[in-house]
Scaffold this active site. Structure first.
Site, PDB file in Angstrom:
ATOM      1  N   LYS A 154      -8.299  11.920   3.390  1.00 14.07           N
ATOM      2  CA  LYS A 154      -8.322  10.507   3.795  1.00 14.07           C
ATOM      3  C   LYS A 154      -8.413   9.574   2.581  1.00 14.07           C
ATOM      4  CE  LYS A 154     -11.654  11.850   6.524  1.00 14.07           C
ATOM      5  NZ  LYS A 154     -11.385  13.293   6.595  1.00 14.07           N
ATOM      6  N   ILE A 155      -9.307   9.916   1.633  1.00 17.26           N
ATOM      7  CA  ILE A 155      -9.516   9.019   0.479  1.00 17.26           C
ATOM      8  C   ILE A 155      -8.356   9.146  -0.508  1.00 17.26           C
ATOM      9  CG2 ILE A 155     -11.032   8.516  -1.486  1.00 17.26           C
ATOM     10  CD1 ILE A 155     -13.393   9.454   0.344  1.00 17.26           C
ATOM     11  N   THR A 232     -14.681   9.935  -8.202  1.00 25.32           N
ATOM     12  CA  THR A 232     -15.518   9.285  -7.184  1.00 25.32           C
ATOM     13  C   THR A 232     -15.868  10.294  -6.091  1.00 25.32           C
ATOM     14  OG1 THR A 232     -13.545   8.574  -5.983  1.00 25.32           O
ATOM     15  CG2 THR A 232     -14.504   6.966  -7.509  1.00 25.32           C
ATOM     16  N   SER A 233     -15.700  11.594  -6.391  1.00 29.73           N
ATOM     17  CA  SER A 233     -15.848  12.588  -5.319  1.00 29.73           C
ATOM     18  C   SER A 233     -17.219  13.262  -5.353  1.00 29.73           C
ATOM     19  CB  SER A 233     -14.712  13.584  -5.402  1.00 29.73           C
ATOM     20  OG  SER A 233     -14.549  14.201  -4.162  1.00 29.73           O
ATOM     21  N   ARG A 234     -17.388  14.267  -6.201  1.00 27.76           N
ATOM     22  CA  ARG A 234     -18.699  14.899  -6.377  1.00 27.76           C
ATOM     23  C   ARG A 234     -18.838  15.282  -7.851  1.00 27.76           C
ATOM     24  NH1 ARG A 234     -20.071  12.829  -2.445  1.00 27.76           N
ATOM     25  NH2 ARG A 234     -20.843  13.703  -0.479  1.00 27.76           N
ATOM     26  N   ASP A 258     -18.272   7.763 -10.540  1.00 28.10           N
ATOM     27  CA  ASP A 258     -19.229   7.226  -9.563  1.00 28.10           C
ATOM     28  C   ASP A 258     -20.227   8.310  -9.186  1.00 28.10           C
ATOM     29  OD1 ASP A 258     -20.136   5.132  -7.761  1.00 28.10           O
ATOM     30  OD2 ASP A 258     -19.419   6.416  -6.131  1.00 28.10           O
ATOM     31  N   GLU A 263     -26.925  13.966 -10.798  1.00 31.31           N
ATOM     32  CA  GLU A 263     -27.299  12.614 -10.341  1.00 31.31           C
ATOM     33  C   GLU A 263     -28.549  12.594  -9.468  1.00 31.31           C
ATOM     34  OE1 GLU A 263     -23.625  11.730  -8.071  1.00 31.31           O
ATOM     35  OE2 GLU A 263     -24.898  11.575  -6.310  1.00 31.31           O
ATOM     36  N   HIS A 295     -23.026   6.184  -7.711  1.00 33.54           N
ATOM     37  CA  HIS A 295     -22.666   6.652  -6.357  1.00 33.54           C
ATOM     38  C   HIS A 295     -22.670   5.488  -5.357  1.00 33.54           C
ATOM     39  CE1 HIS A 295     -22.413  10.644  -4.012  1.00 33.54           C
ATOM     40  NE2 HIS A 295     -21.790   9.700  -3.328  1.00 33.54           N
ATOM     41  N   GLN A 296     -21.890   4.466  -5.680  1.00 35.33           N
ATOM     42  CA  GLN A 296     -21.842   3.283  -4.818  1.00 35.33           C
ATOM     43  C   GLN A 296     -20.487   3.094  -4.140  1.00 35.33           C
ATOM     44  OE1 GLN A 296     -22.130   0.107  -8.139  1.00 35.33           O
ATOM     45  NE2 GLN A 296     -20.651  -0.797  -6.712  1.00 35.33           N
ATOM     46  N   ALA A 297     -19.575   4.067  -4.336  1.00 35.64           N
ATOM     47  CA  ALA A 297     -18.219   3.861  -3.807  1.00 35.64           C
ATOM     48  C   ALA A 297     -18.213   3.633  -2.296  1.00 35.64           C
ATOM     49  CB  ALA A 297     -17.327   5.046  -4.175  1.00 35.64           C
ATOM     50  N   PHE A 298     -19.167   4.257  -1.588  1.00 34.62           N
ATOM     51  CA  PHE A 298     -19.202   4.132  -0.114  1.00 34.62           C
ATOM     52  C   PHE A 298     -19.791   2.804   0.343  1.00 34.62           C
ATOM     53  CE2 PHE A 298     -23.718   4.287   0.936  1.00 34.62           C
ATOM     54  CZ  PHE A 298     -24.246   4.613  -0.308  1.00 34.62           C
TER      55      PHE A 298
HETATM   56  P1  NAD Z   1     -11.073  14.891   3.312  1.00 34.36           P
HETATM   57  O1  NAD Z   1     -11.699  16.089   3.919  1.00 34.36           O
HETATM   58  O2  NAD Z   1     -10.308  13.940   4.190  1.00 34.36           O
HETATM   59  O3  NAD Z   1     -10.075  15.333   2.134  1.00 34.36           O
HETATM   60  C1  NAD Z   1     -10.393  16.289   1.172  1.00 34.36           C
HETATM   61  C2  NAD Z   1      -9.056  16.928   0.749  1.00 34.36           C
HETATM   62  O4  NAD Z   1      -9.346  17.816  -0.345  1.00 34.36           O
HETATM   63  C3  NAD Z   1      -8.399  17.750   1.861  1.00 34.36           C
HETATM   64  O5  NAD Z   1      -7.051  17.346   2.026  1.00 34.36           O
HETATM   65  C4  NAD Z   1      -8.523  19.177   1.366  1.00 34.36           C
HETATM   66  O6  NAD Z   1      -7.436  20.002   1.759  1.00 34.36           O
HETATM   67  C5  NAD Z   1      -8.523  18.958  -0.145  1.00 34.36           C
HETATM   68  N1  NAD Z   1      -9.008  20.129  -0.887  1.00 34.36           N
HETATM   69  C6  NAD Z   1      -9.912  21.059  -0.499  1.00 34.36           C
HETATM   70  N2  NAD Z   1     -10.027  22.014  -1.452  1.00 34.36           N
HETATM   71  C7  NAD Z   1      -9.178  21.658  -2.446  1.00 34.36           C
HETATM   72  C8  NAD Z   1      -8.831  22.242  -3.689  1.00 34.36           C
HETATM   73  N3  NAD Z   1      -9.379  23.400  -4.077  1.00 34.36           N
HETATM   74  N4  NAD Z   1      -7.923  21.613  -4.457  1.00 34.36           N
HETATM   75  C9  NAD Z   1      -7.344  20.453  -4.045  1.00 34.36           C
HETATM   76  N5  NAD Z   1      -7.621  19.858  -2.873  1.00 34.36           N
HETATM   77  C10 NAD Z   1      -8.524  20.459  -2.079  1.00 34.36           C
HETATM   78  O7  NAD Z   1     -12.235  14.129   2.548  1.00 34.36           O
HETATM   79  P2  NAD Z   1     -12.267  12.607   2.063  1.00 34.36           P
HETATM   80  O8  NAD Z   1     -12.854  11.762   3.131  1.00 34.36           O
HETATM   81  O9  NAD Z   1     -10.953  12.239   1.492  1.00 34.36           O
HETATM   82  O10 NAD Z   1     -13.371  12.709   0.904  1.00 34.36           O
HETATM   83  C11 NAD Z   1     -13.108  13.423  -0.294  1.00 34.36           C
HETATM   84  C12 NAD Z   1     -14.406  13.594  -1.048  1.00 34.36           C
HETATM   85  O11 NAD Z   1     -14.878  12.315  -1.486  1.00 34.36           O
HETATM   86  C13 NAD Z   1     -15.564  14.140  -0.189  1.00 34.36           C
HETATM   87  O12 NAD Z   1     -15.547  15.553  -0.163  1.00 34.36           O
HETATM   88  C14 NAD Z   1     -16.785  13.606  -0.883  1.00 34.36           C
HETATM   89  O13 NAD Z   1     -17.241  14.583  -1.800  1.00 34.36           O
HETATM   90  C15 NAD Z   1     -16.266  12.397  -1.658  1.00 34.36           C
HETATM   91  N6  NAD Z   1     -16.871  11.125  -1.224  1.00 34.36           N
HETATM   92  C16 NAD Z   1     -17.488  10.350  -2.133  1.00 34.36           C
HETATM   93  C17 NAD Z   1     -18.050   9.138  -1.752  1.00 34.36           C
HETATM   94  C18 NAD Z   1     -18.743   8.220  -2.736  1.00 34.36           C
HETATM   95  O14 NAD Z   1     -19.472   7.311  -2.316  1.00 34.36           O
HETATM   96  N7  NAD Z   1     -18.550   8.384  -4.029  1.00 34.36           N
HETATM   97  C19 NAD Z   1     -17.984   8.754  -0.412  1.00 34.36           C
HETATM   98  C20 NAD Z   1     -17.310   9.581   0.492  1.00 34.36           C
HETATM   99  C21 NAD Z   1     -16.755  10.759   0.085  1.00 34.36           C
END
Ligand code: NAD
Length: 334
Positions: A154-155, A232-234, A258, A263, A295-298
C-alpha cells in the site's frame, strides 16, 4: 471489555477517547511501555493494546496469559515486535491495523526526499539568523531522476504514484509484482537492477527474517555512487554500521530515516535533558546529509482517526466472535 493501553501518548488518548464514544469500552491509558516488568499491570483486563516499540516477547505473553488476557490489539500495521508463535501457544489472539493511511507514510517519504535534496531545514535556520548565502544548498531536479522502491504494498504504491507525479522514472521490487504496478508506470525489476540504476532508493517492505539487514555492505556496494537512501519502514532493514561506512566513503550522499534499529530506547520520548548513550545514532546525527525523524511518518489526524476506528472495531469483532460459527477475525495476525 476492559482494555489497557501501553505506550499511550496524548494524541492516542485524544483520538481513542473520541472514537470510543461510539464503542463504550472501558479503557485505561498507561504511558509505560509493555515489558516483562510492566506486564503485571494488565491484571483484570481482557485486552492489551500496544504500539510499535512494545516488546511483546514470549515472557511478556506468558504473564499476560496467566492474568487472563485474551487479545493483543496492535494499533499499528507492523507486527515484528510480537512473538506470534508464543501468542498462538498461549491462546492469545493478535489483531492489527493493516491499513490506515498509506498517504501519511508515502507523503512523509517525500518530505524526507525533498528536504534532503533542497536542504530546506538548513535554509530555514540560515534565514532565521539573517544568513541568505546559498553556498551548500545545491539540490537537483527530481524530474527525470530514477527512484527504486523495495516493497510495493500500500505504501510503496502510494509513494510510486507521487514520484511519478514529479516526473521520476520508478523501478519497483517485491516478492510478487502487484497488479497495479504497470498501470502506475512502475518498472518491475530485480533487486540488483534496482540497486544499480536508482538515484533514490526507498524501503517499503516489512521487517521479516528475509529483510533483516537487507541494506548492508554488500547491497550498498551495488548502489550508484551518490545514492539517496530513505527508510520509513522498519529500522532493522538497515545494518547501520554499513550505512555509516557508506556515508563516510561518500558512496551514500543522502540518508533519510524515520526508523532506526535501536529506536526503542530513544523514540517517542523527550530526551533533550539527557546524554544519549547510543554512539551509532549520535554518529548518524553528525553527518549534515543525514535527516532523521522519530517514527512520525504515520502521524496525521487522518491516520490516527482510522487507527482508533479499526483498533476498536477489531476488539468489538473479537467480543462478538462466536467459536461455533468458526468466524475469523478480519485483521487477525497468525
Ligand atoms: P503492505 O503489507 O501493504 O506492503 C508490504 C509489501 O512488502 C508487500 O507488497 C510485500 O509483498 C512486500 N514484501 C514482503 N517481503 C518482501 C521482500 N523480502 N522484499 C521485497 N518486498 C517484500 O504494507 P504497507 O502498509 O505498505 O507498509 C509497509 C511497511 O511500512 C510496514 O511493514 C511497516 O513496517 C512500515 N510502516 C511504517 C510506518 C511509520 O510510521 N514509519 C507506518 C506504517 C507502516
Amino acid at each position: 471489555m476492559k482494555i489497557i493501553f501501553f505506550s499511550a501518548k496524548p494524541y492516542d488518548q485524544q483520538f481513542f477517547t473520541e472514537v470510543n464514544q461510539g464503542f463504550k469500552f472501558e479503557i485505561n491509558f498507561l504511558e509505560a511501555h509493555l515489558n516483562s516488568k510492566t506486564a503485571v499491570l494488565a491484571q483484570g483486563y481482557d485486552v492489551v493494546c500496544v504500539f510499535v516499540n512494545d516488546a511483546v516477547t514470549s515472557e511478556v505473553l506468558q504473564v499476560l496469559a496467566s492474568q487472563g488476557v485474551k487479545l493483543l490489539a496492535l494499533r499499528c500495521a507492523g507486527f515484528n515486535n510480537v512473538d506470534l508463535k508464543a501468542a498462538r501457544t498461549l491462546g492469545i489472539k493478535v489483531v492489527r491495523v493493516p491499513a490506515y493511511s498509506p498517504y501519511a507514510v508515502a507523503e512523509h517519504t517525500l518530505a524526507l526526499i525533498l528536504t534532503l535534496n533542497r536542504k530546506t531545514h538548513r535554509a530555514y535556520n540560515r534565514v532565521k539568523e539573517g544568513n541568505f548565502a546559498l553556498n551548500g544548498l545545491l539540490g537537483f531536479d527530481l524530474h527525470g531522476k530514477t527512484a527504486g522502491l523495495i516493497g510495493l504494498g500500500k505504501i510503496g504504491l502510494a509513494t510510486a504514484r507521487i514520484l511519478k507525479g514529479f516526473g521520476c522514472r520508478v523501478f519497483g521490487y517485491d516478492v510478487a509484482e502487484p497488479a497495479e504496478a504497470s498501470s502506475i508506470g512502475i518498472e518491475f525489476t530485480t533487486l540488483d537492477q534496482l540497486y544499480a540504476q536508482s538515484d533514490i532508493i526507498s524501503l517499503h517492505c516489512p521487517l521479516t527474517p528475509e529483510t533483516h539487514h537487507l541494506i548492508n555492505a554488500g547491497s550498498i556496494a551495488k548502489m550508484k555512487k551518490g545514492v539517496m537512501l530513505i527508510n520509513t519502514s522498519r529500522g532493522a532493514l538497515i545494518y547501520t554500521p554499513a550505512v555509516i561506512q557508506g556515508l563516510k566513503k561518500e558512496h551514500i550522499s543522502y540518508l533519510g530515516l524515520d526508523v532506526y534499529e535501536e529506536e526503542g530506547d530513544l523514540f517517542f520520548e523527550d530526551l533533550s535533558d539527557q546524554v544519549i548513550q547510543d554512539d551509532v545514532f549520535m554518529r548518524l546525527l553528525s553527518f549534515n546529509n543525514v535527516l532523521i525523524t522519530g517514527h512520525q511518518a504515520f502521524l496525521t489526524s487522518n491516520a490516527l482517526q482510522k487507527i482508533a476506528e479499526t483498533t476498536l472495531q477489531n476488539i468489538l469483532d473479537f467480543k462478538n466472535l462466536n467459536p461455533e460459527n468458526h468466524l475469523e477475525l478480519a485483521n487477525e495476525v497468525k
